[in-house]
Design an enzyme around this catalytic site. Structure first.
Site, PDB file in Angstrom:
ATOM      1  N   ALA A 137      12.509 -21.217 -23.086  1.00 18.30           N
ATOM      2  CA  ALA A 137      12.166 -20.088 -24.025  1.00 18.30           C
ATOM      3  C   ALA A 137      11.512 -18.843 -23.210  1.00 18.30           C
ATOM      4  CB  ALA A 137      11.556 -20.278 -25.247  1.00 18.30           C
ATOM      5  N   GLU A 140      12.482 -12.359 -25.458  1.00 22.46           N
ATOM      6  CA  GLU A 140      11.885 -11.881 -26.629  1.00 22.46           C
ATOM      7  C   GLU A 140      12.785 -10.727 -27.125  1.00 22.46           C
ATOM      8  OE1 GLU A 140       7.731 -11.168 -26.160  1.00 22.46           O
ATOM      9  OE2 GLU A 140       7.520 -13.127 -25.428  1.00 22.46           O
ATOM     10  N   ILE A 170      17.347 -18.151 -28.327  1.00 25.08           N
ATOM     11  CA  ILE A 170      17.091 -19.449 -27.582  1.00 25.08           C
ATOM     12  C   ILE A 170      18.122 -20.597 -27.666  1.00 25.08           C
ATOM     13  CG2 ILE A 170      15.254 -21.196 -27.105  1.00 25.08           C
ATOM     14  CD1 ILE A 170      14.425 -18.140 -26.196  1.00 25.08           C
ATOM     15  N   ARG A 253      21.405 -18.902 -12.182  1.00 23.87           N
ATOM     16  CA  ARG A 253      22.677 -17.820 -12.206  1.00 23.87           C
ATOM     17  C   ARG A 253      23.952 -18.267 -11.572  1.00 23.87           C
ATOM     18  NH1 ARG A 253      18.295 -13.412 -11.189  1.00 23.87           N
ATOM     19  NH2 ARG A 253      17.668 -13.018 -13.461  1.00 23.87           N
ATOM     20  N   ARG A 278      57.966 -20.442 -22.390  1.00 20.57           N
ATOM     21  CA  ARG A 278      58.329 -19.322 -23.497  1.00 20.57           C
ATOM     22  C   ARG A 278      59.630 -18.798 -22.929  1.00 20.57           C
ATOM     23  NH1 ARG A 278      59.574 -15.810 -26.962  1.00 20.57           N
ATOM     24  NH2 ARG A 278      57.939 -14.386 -27.849  1.00 20.57           N
ATOM     25  N   GLN A 289      58.394  -9.576 -13.700  1.00 21.92           N
ATOM     26  CA  GLN A 289      57.633  -9.259 -12.578  1.00 21.92           C
ATOM     27  C   GLN A 289      56.050  -9.009 -13.182  1.00 21.92           C
ATOM     28  OE1 GLN A 289      59.390  -6.544 -10.225  1.00 21.92           O
ATOM     29  NE2 GLN A 289      60.216  -8.164  -8.674  1.00 21.92           N
ATOM     30  N   GLU A 374      20.768 -14.955 -18.846  1.00 15.45           N
ATOM     31  CA  GLU A 374      20.315 -15.261 -17.288  1.00 15.45           C
ATOM     32  C   GLU A 374      20.679 -14.058 -16.344  1.00 15.45           C
ATOM     33  OE1 GLU A 374      21.095 -19.340 -16.205  1.00 15.45           O
ATOM     34  OE2 GLU A 374      20.962 -19.926 -18.024  1.00 15.45           O
ATOM     35  N   GLY A 375      20.176 -12.854 -16.719  1.00 12.90           N
ATOM     36  CA  GLY A 375      20.708 -11.856 -16.110  1.00 12.90           C
ATOM     37  C   GLY A 375      21.882 -11.056 -16.401  1.00 12.90           C
TER      38      GLY A 375
HETATM   39  C1  LIG Z   1      24.244 -17.343 -25.867  1.00  9.26           C
HETATM   40  C2  LIG Z   1      23.004 -16.921 -25.329  1.00  9.26           C
HETATM   41  C3  LIG Z   1      21.891 -17.923 -24.783  1.00  9.26           C
HETATM   42  C4  LIG Z   1      20.894 -17.569 -24.609  1.00  9.26           C
HETATM   43  N1  LIG Z   1      19.947 -18.481 -24.409  1.00  9.26           N
HETATM   44  C5  LIG Z   1      18.402 -18.116 -24.006  1.00  9.26           C
HETATM   45  C6  LIG Z   1      17.742 -19.097 -23.717  1.00  9.26           C
HETATM   46  O1  LIG Z   1      17.912 -20.403 -23.744  1.00  9.26           O
HETATM   47  N2  LIG Z   1      16.494 -18.820 -23.443  1.00  9.26           N
HETATM   48  C7  LIG Z   1      16.035 -17.545 -23.340  1.00  9.26           C
HETATM   49  O2  LIG Z   1      14.897 -17.429 -22.850  1.00  9.26           O
HETATM   50  N3  LIG Z   1      16.942 -16.576 -23.394  1.00  9.26           N
HETATM   51  C8  LIG Z   1      18.098 -16.858 -23.639  1.00  9.26           C
HETATM   52  N4  LIG Z   1      19.204 -15.904 -24.137  1.00  9.26           N
HETATM   53  C9  LIG Z   1      18.652 -14.479 -23.798  1.00  9.26           C
HETATM   54  C10 LIG Z   1      19.189 -13.728 -22.910  1.00  9.26           C
HETATM   55  O3  LIG Z   1      18.318 -14.307 -21.461  1.00  9.26           O
HETATM   56  C11 LIG Z   1      18.939 -12.228 -22.976  1.00  9.26           C
HETATM   57  O4  LIG Z   1      19.694 -11.767 -24.031  1.00  9.26           O
HETATM   58  C12 LIG Z   1      19.354 -11.287 -21.830  1.00  9.26           C
HETATM   59  O5  LIG Z   1      18.187 -11.437 -20.729  1.00  9.26           O
HETATM   60  C13 LIG Z   1      19.365  -9.634 -21.926  1.00  9.26           C
HETATM   61  O6  LIG Z   1      18.210  -9.409 -22.620  1.00  9.26           O
HETATM   62  P1  LIG Z   1      18.499  -8.703 -24.183  1.00  9.26           P
HETATM   63  O7  LIG Z   1      19.596  -9.401 -24.898  1.00  9.26           O
HETATM   64  O8  LIG Z   1      17.056  -8.342 -24.555  1.00  9.26           O
HETATM   65  O9  LIG Z   1      19.163  -7.312 -23.698  1.00  9.26           O
HETATM   66  P2  LIG Z   1      18.383  -6.109 -23.169  1.00  9.26           P
HETATM   67  O10 LIG Z   1      17.249  -6.443 -22.142  1.00  9.26           O
HETATM   68  O11 LIG Z   1      18.055  -5.265 -24.180  1.00  9.26           O
HETATM   69  O12 LIG Z   1      19.494  -5.207 -22.224  1.00  9.26           O
HETATM   70  C14 LIG Z   1      20.781  -4.828 -22.995  1.00  9.26           C
HETATM   71  C15 LIG Z   1      21.704  -4.257 -21.914  1.00  9.26           C
HETATM   72  O13 LIG Z   1      21.039  -3.131 -21.424  1.00  9.26           O
HETATM   73  C16 LIG Z   1      21.323  -2.949 -19.917  1.00  9.26           C
HETATM   74  N5  LIG Z   1      20.231  -3.260 -19.085  1.00  9.26           N
HETATM   75  C17 LIG Z   1      19.103  -3.617 -19.517  1.00  9.26           C
HETATM   76  N6  LIG Z   1      18.038  -3.604 -18.432  1.00  9.26           N
HETATM   77  C18 LIG Z   1      18.695  -2.949 -17.301  1.00  9.26           C
HETATM   78  C19 LIG Z   1      18.643  -2.653 -16.117  1.00  9.26           C
HETATM   79  N7  LIG Z   1      17.229  -3.131 -15.431  1.00  9.26           N
HETATM   80  N8  LIG Z   1      19.513  -2.116 -15.333  1.00  9.26           N
HETATM   81  C20 LIG Z   1      20.607  -1.604 -15.874  1.00  9.26           C
HETATM   82  N9  LIG Z   1      21.163  -2.119 -17.204  1.00  9.26           N
HETATM   83  C21 LIG Z   1      20.215  -2.817 -17.717  1.00  9.26           C
HETATM   84  C22 LIG Z   1      22.492  -4.122 -19.762  1.00  9.26           C
HETATM   85  O14 LIG Z   1      23.659  -3.530 -19.974  1.00  9.26           O
HETATM   86  C23 LIG Z   1      21.854  -5.033 -20.548  1.00  9.26           C
HETATM   87  O15 LIG Z   1      23.141  -6.015 -20.780  1.00  9.26           O
HETATM   88  C24 LIG Z   1      20.318 -16.157 -24.513  1.00  9.26           C
HETATM   89  C25 LIG Z   1      21.228 -15.015 -24.790  1.00  9.26           C
HETATM   90  C26 LIG Z   1      22.563 -15.538 -25.103  1.00  9.26           C
HETATM   91  C27 LIG Z   1      23.730 -14.439 -25.638  1.00  9.26           C
END
Ligand SMILES: Cc1cc2nc3c(=O)[nH]c(=O)nc-3n(C[C@H](O)[C@H](O)[C@H](O)COP(=O)(O)OP(=O)(O)OC[C@H]3O[C@@H](n4cnc5c(N)ncnc54)[C@H](O)[C@@H]3O)c2cc1C
Length: 406
Positions: A137, A140, A170, A253, A278, A289, A374-375
């Site tokens: 975790a 946030e 999470i 990643r 199909r 094609q 994860e990014g």
């Molecule tokens: C199915 C699932 C499982 C997950 N599991 C976990 C877990 O086990 N543990 C955990 O800690 N988290 C977990 N997460 C959270 C995940 O790591 C975050 O959702 C992710 O890091 C993106 O953060 P955010 O959702 O706050 O999006 P934000 O940070 O608000 O970003 C939203 C969008 O803004 C853009 N953006 C943001 N920053 C930049 C930048 N620097 N440059 C360019 N564009 C940018 C991108 O398009 C990005 O997708 C999970 C998420 C999902 C969907």
């Protein structure tokens, strides 16, 4: 399902892999293939129930044994190439099996890499047997992509720490026995003031708020209110939380890329079979094609994703300092390419592609999150741009200045 379709057998023959990896790929392929009824029943069961059952099953059958280095069998490869091969096969087979395997590995890896003797002894045997479920975790609501912005606080109180705040999105939140939590302890500004804690889920002051995701799984927010943990709960050293989180994400990643490859290969295989069978216009869809072109594009994307993933894992396993850049490149390409392939497969299935719980529709829902967690692709594209070699740009400019007539 046929084992040989889960992987590209020609790719496995490349020098990225050794015989141990090839055996491992065979074994996990056969294992995935032999549990067809389990995958069927998993899809009909509540995801938190099936999530826990899958972690147990993976543990019982030895696929998590690498998570306890003190007891793992010597012939079990546990490097990044093996982790990627496992995720590729599991994702090809069943999304939740991959999810169970990946989140258990994700949460045990920081303990393996940074835990002290007591922490490893306390948690890793149970995690390796699938009896103790972990979750990692860091995210946030206000700190997803920006890990350094973590706001959940851990304040010293006597010899203990008291955690207050929340974590968001999470994986395995509703079924975990142990949370690996990154919190702000304030040793320094931003990334320098974070610490990682091992917090048993039954610690007073921890609450889970379940969420439903587009592809059903154990998922939720965590709330920490006056949650007291002893100093022994610190993983690594105070102030090292950011380093631990990034170390983990850089490694994992490329495994997300491997999972994306598994989903995409499953979609491509299904699309080929469907278009070949199909009947249409006095022949089959595969005679057209444009259909052939769509399948050819899938094949190109699969090959590129597989090679980038293998290279990233190989770079990491050989200790290359620049492996993180390859991990980012593999994740961006493989996840984006998989989304395109799954979408193209839905298109080739026509209406049958959007029927709820059919294979194309499931893959369509399952692939989406991989481009975010994860990014996200956008964040990683920024990181890749930041890693471009400026000395190379200088050399190119120099060469042009000396070779080109003025
Ligand atoms: C199915 C699932 C499982 C997950 N599991 C976990 C877990 O086990 N543990 C955990 O800690 N988290 C977990 N997460 C959270 C995940 O790591 C975050 O959702 C992710 O890091 C993106 O953060 P955010 O959702 O706050 O999006 P934000 O940070 O608000 O970003 C939203 C969008 O803004 C853009 N953006 C943001 N920053 C930049 C930048 N620097 N440059 C360019 N564009 C940018 C991108 O398009 C990005 O997708 C999970 C998420 C999902 C969907």
């Amino acid at each position: 399902m046929d084992v040989t379709t889960m992987f590209d057998p020609e790719l496995l023959q490349l020098p990225f892999y050794d015989d141990g990896h090839r055996r491992f790929a065979d074994q996990i392929g056969i294992w995935c293939d032999s549990y067809g009824e389990v995958w069927e029943s998993v899809r009909r069961t509540r995801p938190d129930v099936s999530g826990r059952r899958l972690v147990e099953l993976l543990g019982e059958d030895g696929w998590l044994a690498g998570l306890d280095p003190a007891a793992r069998p010597h012939d079990l490869p546990t490097d990044l190439r093996a982790l990627c091969l496992a995720r590729e096969a599991l994702a090809y087979t069943e999304d939740l099996a991959d999810f169970a395997y990946s989140i258990q590995s994700l949460s045990a890896t920081p303990i393996i890499r940074f835990g002290d003797e007591e922490q490893r002894r306390r948690y890793l045997p149970g995690m390796a047997k699938g009896l103790l479920v972990g979750a990692f975790a860091v995210s946030e609501k206000e700190a997803g992509s920006e890990v350094a912005a973590v706001g959940l606080t851990a304040k010293r109180s006597g010899g203990d720490f008291v955690l207050d705040g929340a974590k968001a999105w999470i994986a395995h939140a509703t079924i975990a026995d142990l949370f690996v939590v990154v919190a702000r302890t304030g040793e320094g500004p931003g990334p320098l003031g974070l610490t990682t804690f091992l917090v048993p889920a039954d610690t007073p002051g921890v609450r889970v708020e379940p969420l439903d995701a587009v592809a059903p799984r154990s998922f939720g927010h965590l709330v920490f209110e006056n949650c007291r943990v002893p100093a022994e709960a610190v993983l690594g050293r105070p102030g090292k939380g950011f380093v631990i989180a990034i170390d983990l994400l850089e490694r994992f990643r490329m495994t997300v890329a491997a999972a994306a490859l598994g989903f995409a290969r499953r979609a491509a295989d299904a699309a080929l079979a469907h278009t070949r069978d199909r009947r249409a216009y006095g022949g089959t869809l595969l005679d057209l094609q444009l259909v052939k072109a769509s399948l050819a594009d899938m094949e190109v994307r699969l090959n590129a994703a597989a090679l980038l993933t293998a290279r990233a894992a190989w770079e990491c396993d050989r200790g290359s300092r620049g492996f993180a850049r390859h991990s980012n490149i593999a994740k961006v390409h493989a996840t984006e390419a998989a989304q395109q392939t799954v979408d193209a497969a839905v298109q080739l299935f026509g209406a049958a592609g959007v029927v709820q719980d059919g294979l194309p529709e499931r893959l369509y829902r399952q692939i989406r999150s991989l481009r975010i967690y994860e990014g996200s692709t956008d964040v990683l594209r920024m990181a890749i741009a930041g890693s471009l070699d400026m000395r190379r740009a200088d050399r190119v400019a120099e060469r042009r200045a000396t070779k080109e007539p003025s």
